[in-house]
Scaffold this motif. Structure first.
Motif, mmCIF file in Angstrom:
data_model
loop_
_atom_site.group_PDB
_atom_site.id
_atom_site.type_symbol
_atom_site.label_atom_id
_atom_site.label_comp_id
_atom_site.label_asym_id
_atom_site.label_seq_id
_atom_site.Cartn_x
_atom_site.Cartn_y
_atom_site.Cartn_z
ATOM 1 N N SER A 275 57.366 37.027 50.933
ATOM 2 C CA SER A 275 57.681 35.599 50.958
ATOM 3 C C SER A 275 58.056 35.057 49.589
ATOM 4 O O SER A 275 58.529 33.934 49.485
ATOM 5 N N ASN A 276 57.848 35.840 48.525
ATOM 6 C CA ASN A 276 58.229 35.416 47.177
ATOM 7 C C ASN A 276 59.631 35.882 46.802
ATOM 8 O O ASN A 276 59.995 35.880 45.628
ATOM 9 N N TRP A 277 60.403 36.306 47.791
ATOM 10 C CA TRP A 277 61.769 36.765 47.603
ATOM 11 C C TRP A 277 61.843 38.013 46.738
ATOM 12 O O TRP A 277 62.796 38.226 45.991
ATOM 13 N N GLN A 278 60.836 38.854 46.846
ATOM 14 C CA GLN A 278 60.823 40.119 46.146
ATOM 15 C C GLN A 278 60.961 41.256 47.167
ATOM 16 O O GLN A 278 60.590 41.110 48.324
ATOM 17 N N ALA A 279 61.487 42.380 46.701
ATOM 18 C CA ALA A 279 61.549 43.597 47.518
ATOM 19 C C ALA A 279 60.737 44.668 46.793
ATOM 20 O O ALA A 279 61.145 45.152 45.738
ATOM 21 N N ASN A 280 59.585 45.011 47.345
ATOM 22 C CA ASN A 280 58.654 45.926 46.694
ATOM 23 C C ASN A 280 58.614 47.249 47.447
ATOM 24 O O ASN A 280 58.378 47.286 48.658
ATOM 25 N N THR A 281 58.827 48.340 46.725
ATOM 26 C CA THR A 281 58.835 49.675 47.327
ATOM 27 C C THR A 281 57.506 50.366 47.087
ATOM 28 O O THR A 281 57.013 50.408 45.957
ATOM 29 N N ILE A 282 56.932 50.895 48.148
ATOM 30 C CA ILE A 282 55.698 51.674 48.070
ATOM 31 C C ILE A 282 56.033 53.101 48.496
ATOM 32 O O ILE A 282 56.500 53.332 49.606
ATOM 33 N N GLY A 283 55.805 54.064 47.609
ATOM 34 C CA GLY A 283 56.146 55.444 47.919
ATOM 35 C C GLY A 283 57.538 55.787 47.428
ATOM 36 O O GLY A 283 58.247 54.971 46.821
ATOM 37 N N GLU A 284 57.955 57.000 47.701
ATOM 38 C CA GLU A 284 59.234 57.526 47.234
ATOM 39 C C GLU A 284 60.224 57.598 48.383
ATOM 40 O O GLU A 284 59.924 58.155 49.441
ATOM 41 N N ILE A 285 61.394 57.017 48.186
ATOM 42 C CA ILE A 285 62.444 57.031 49.208
ATOM 43 C C ILE A 285 63.194 58.351 49.101
ATOM 44 O O ILE A 285 63.886 58.607 48.111
ATOM 45 N N ARG A 286 63.058 59.202 50.127
ATOM 46 C CA ARG A 286 63.672 60.531 50.082
ATOM 47 C C ARG A 286 64.410 60.819 51.384
ATOM 48 O O ARG A 286 64.004 60.381 52.473
ATOM 49 N N ALA A 287 65.480 61.569 51.263
ATOM 50 C CA ALA A 287 66.265 61.963 52.433
ATOM 51 C C ALA A 287 65.384 62.733 53.408
ATOM 52 O O ALA A 287 64.564 63.551 53.005
ATOM 53 N N GLY A 288 65.540 62.435 54.692
ATOM 54 C CA GLY A 288 64.777 63.110 55.734
ATOM 55 C C GLY A 288 63.439 62.472 56.029
ATOM 56 O O GLY A 288 62.858 62.720 57.082
ATOM 57 N N ASP A 289 62.912 61.654 55.115
ATOM 58 C CA ASP A 289 61.625 60.994 55.334
ATOM 59 C C ASP A 289 61.811 59.752 56.197
ATOM 60 O O ASP A 289 62.923 59.298 56.453
ATOM 61 N N SER A 290 60.695 59.167 56.583
ATOM 62 C CA SER A 290 60.742 57.905 57.299
ATOM 63 C C SER A 290 60.723 56.750 56.303
ATOM 64 O O SER A 290 60.374 56.914 55.124
ATOM 65 N N LEU A 291 61.105 55.582 56.773
ATOM 66 C CA LEU A 291 61.096 54.365 55.962
ATOM 67 C C LEU A 291 60.656 53.207 56.844
ATOM 68 O O LEU A 291 61.244 52.960 57.897
ATOM 69 N N ASP A 292 59.604 52.512 56.419
ATOM 70 C CA ASP A 292 59.129 51.321 57.119
ATOM 71 C C ASP A 292 59.701 50.088 56.427
ATOM 72 O O ASP A 292 59.559 49.926 55.208
ATOM 73 N N LEU A 293 60.340 49.222 57.201
ATOM 74 C CA LEU A 293 60.877 47.972 56.682
ATOM 75 C C LEU A 293 59.945 46.841 57.088
ATOM 76 O O LEU A 293 59.825 46.526 58.276
ATOM 77 N N ALA A 294 59.266 46.261 56.114
ATOM 78 C CA ALA A 294 58.328 45.163 56.381
ATOM 79 C C ALA A 294 58.953 43.877 55.867
ATOM 80 O O ALA A 294 59.024 43.647 54.653
ATOM 81 N N TYR A 295 59.424 43.047 56.786
ATOM 82 C CA TYR A 295 60.163 41.838 56.424
ATOM 83 C C TYR A 295 59.359 40.597 56.786
ATOM 84 O O TYR A 295 58.953 40.428 57.942
ATOM 85 N N ASP A 296 59.144 39.752 55.813
ATOM 86 C CA ASP A 296 58.410 38.510 56.032
ATOM 87 C C ASP A 296 59.362 37.464 56.616
ATOM 88 O O ASP A 296 60.309 37.029 55.946
ATOM 89 N N MET A 297 59.121 37.078 57.862
ATOM 90 C CA MET A 297 60.022 36.173 58.564
ATOM 91 C C MET A 297 60.090 34.790 57.924
ATOM 92 O O MET A 297 61.018 34.021 58.189
ATOM 93 N N SER A 298 59.139 34.472 57.049
ATOM 94 C CA SER A 298 59.180 33.165 56.396
ATOM 95 C C SER A 298 60.428 33.021 55.520
ATOM 96 O O SER A 298 60.870 31.903 55.242
ATOM 97 N N ARG A 299 61.011 34.128 55.106
ATOM 98 C CA ARG A 299 62.251 34.064 54.333
ATOM 99 C C ARG A 299 63.362 33.433 55.170
ATOM 100 O O ARG A 299 64.087 32.540 54.710
ATOM 101 N N LEU A 300 63.529 33.919 56.409
ATOM 102 C CA LEU A 300 64.550 33.339 57.285
ATOM 103 C C LEU A 300 64.184 31.931 57.732
ATOM 104 O O LEU A 300 65.070 31.092 57.947
#
Length: 442
Positions: free
Chosen positions: A180-205
């Motif tokens: 909600s503070n208009w930041q994009a924070n990454t937890i963990g390492e983004i790697r090919a073949g892995d999964s990715l969870d997108l956690a979006y705070d609807m208060s932005r929209l």
């Protein structure tokens, strides 16, 4: 329709692609709830089937992995429950149906089955859908295959279609939290073949569209591929919950190098984009984990042109076969070209000089060692058995590149990219001897 959010003045523009981003606004808003999947569901009925995700006791959200008409229709996740619901109208009276499923764990295929038992409605006596619960192992990857079989008069009748397949999202992965503070924070390492969870705070929209949001999706683009859309809106009886959003889990393609993300919301016919001034949120994607798919290594070892020196225990495969680039392109950091400057050492001296590399005086252990802040390339070759060519020096056959963790990596022609800790592992009749080492400072 309230706009009034400084960071989103350009949000109404369609997303564009860029590499530089302005600073984000740090205005704080009240956060909304972000929910993740508890389990996944596949529903079969005559002539149609649908995938769902379930969170909580009753809440469900329609999802489908098939976005191009060829992919599996269903999605499951390693370490999660997967429920299969089958309508009784798919079978005829007197048939004895069963559900079969097959998935891979550490390269080993396992299959199971369960009878389909259709309960009856206590009031009407009508048959109700049968339900089978499958616990997907934590280390499962790839595709889980579902098929339906009915036996009548001793003869099996199998129902199967590629669209019955389930794409299993790996448990290993990263999360990106758009807060909600208009930041994009990454937890963990983004790697090919892995999964990715997108956690979006609807208060932005909500700050852009107000409370009456009617739809919201996450748009994800890997490299220059078509963008994919993932539902983040939670609807109950046709109404969207503007104070909560669903966190989709997706799998990053094995050959991905970069990723762009933006979000699209709709209210009262107005569509806006949360896209960082139209430039989108951009992330680098690291190499796949070694042997993420055991079939890669087996393909390399089983090839008729297997590389002499490679064994089960002295390398890991970092991706599937890829004819789009070769070892020389990989050595200078490209996965989109097929480069061959010539077959003499002088040809490679010139190529690598163009990219800031200089030759080292030795190929000893020190020259091949890992030095933080230094990038290295090794080339391989042999002396030709043709006297005229032998006079010109060795014939260069291959190049390997040392990556940040100190491992050496090689692209094997049109086959896989591999990691081999010892650069001399691939010496032999295929590539010859290690000839020369080049280095540059990052």
């Amino acid at each position: 329709m309230p706009i009034g959010v400084k960071n989103q003045i350009a949000a109404n523009l369609p997303p564009v692609h860029g590499s530089s981003f302005p600073d984000v606004n740090t205005r704080t808003t009240s956060s909304s709830a972000i929910v993740k999947a508890d389990s996944y569901v596949a529903s079969f009925a005559r002539g149609q089937f649908q995938g769902y995700v379930q969170f909580g006791t009753h809440d469900t959200l329609n999802i489908s992995e098939d976005q191009n008409g060829r992919d599996p229709s269903f999605v499951g996740a390693a370490g999660k429950s997967f429920r299969v619901k089958v309508d009784p109208n798919m079978f005829k009276t007197g048939e004895h149906p069963k559900l079969y499923w097959e998935h891979s764990t550490k390269g080993e295929k396992g299959s199971s089955s369960a009878p389909l038992e259709f309960p009856r409605d206590l009031r009407s006596g009508a048959l109700l859908p049968a339900t089978v619960n499958i616990e997907i192992p934590k280390d499962a990857r790839g595709i889980m295959r579902l098929r339906l079989e009915a036996i009548k008069d001793g003869e099996p009748h199998v129902q199967w279609d590629p669209k019955f397949d389930v794409k299993i999202l790996p448990q290993t992965g990263a999360q990106i939290h758009f807060d909600s503070n208009w930041q994009a924070n990454t937890i963990g390492e983004i790697r090919a073949g892995d999964s990715l969870d997108l956690a979006y705070d609807m208060s932005r929209l909500r700050q852009i569209l107000g409370e009456d949001i009617t739809d919201a999706v996450a748009c994800v683009q890997f490299d220059d591929r078509p963008a994919l859309e993932f539902n983040i809106a939670i609807k109950q009886e046709g109404l969207i919950d503007s104070h909560a959003s669903f966190s989709p889990r997706i799998q990053i393609p094995y050959e991905a190098e970069s990723m762009k993300i933006w979000f699209k919301g709709e209210a009262d016919g107005h569509i806006v984009h949360d896209s960082r001034f139209g430039e989108n949120f951009r992330f680098d994607v690291g190499l796949a984990r070694g042997d993420s798919n055991p079939a890669w290594k087996q393909t390399i070892l089983g090839s008729r042109n297997a590389i002499v020196g490679l064994r089960e225990d002295n390398f890991t495969a970092l991706g599937p076969n890829n004819p789009l680039y070769n070892c020389i392109a990989w050595s200078i950091g490209s996965r989109h070209d097929w480069i061959w400057p010539g077959d003499k050492i002088s040809d490679f001296d010139g190529l690598y000089a163009q990219h800031g590399y200089h030759p080292l005086d030795s190929t000893d252990n020190h020259a091949l060692s890992h030095e933080p802040g230094v990038e290295k390339i090794a080339i391989y070759g042999y002396i030709s058995n043709r006297p005229s060519r032998a006079k010109q020096g060795p014939v260069v056959t291959h190049a390997a590149r040392q990556i940040d963790d100190g491992q050496w990596t090689s692209k094997l022609g049109s086959n896989s990219l591999i990691a081999h800790p010892d650069p001399r592992t691939i010496e032999g009749s295929t590539y010859g001897k290690l000839l020369k080492v080049y280095a540059r400072t990052k």
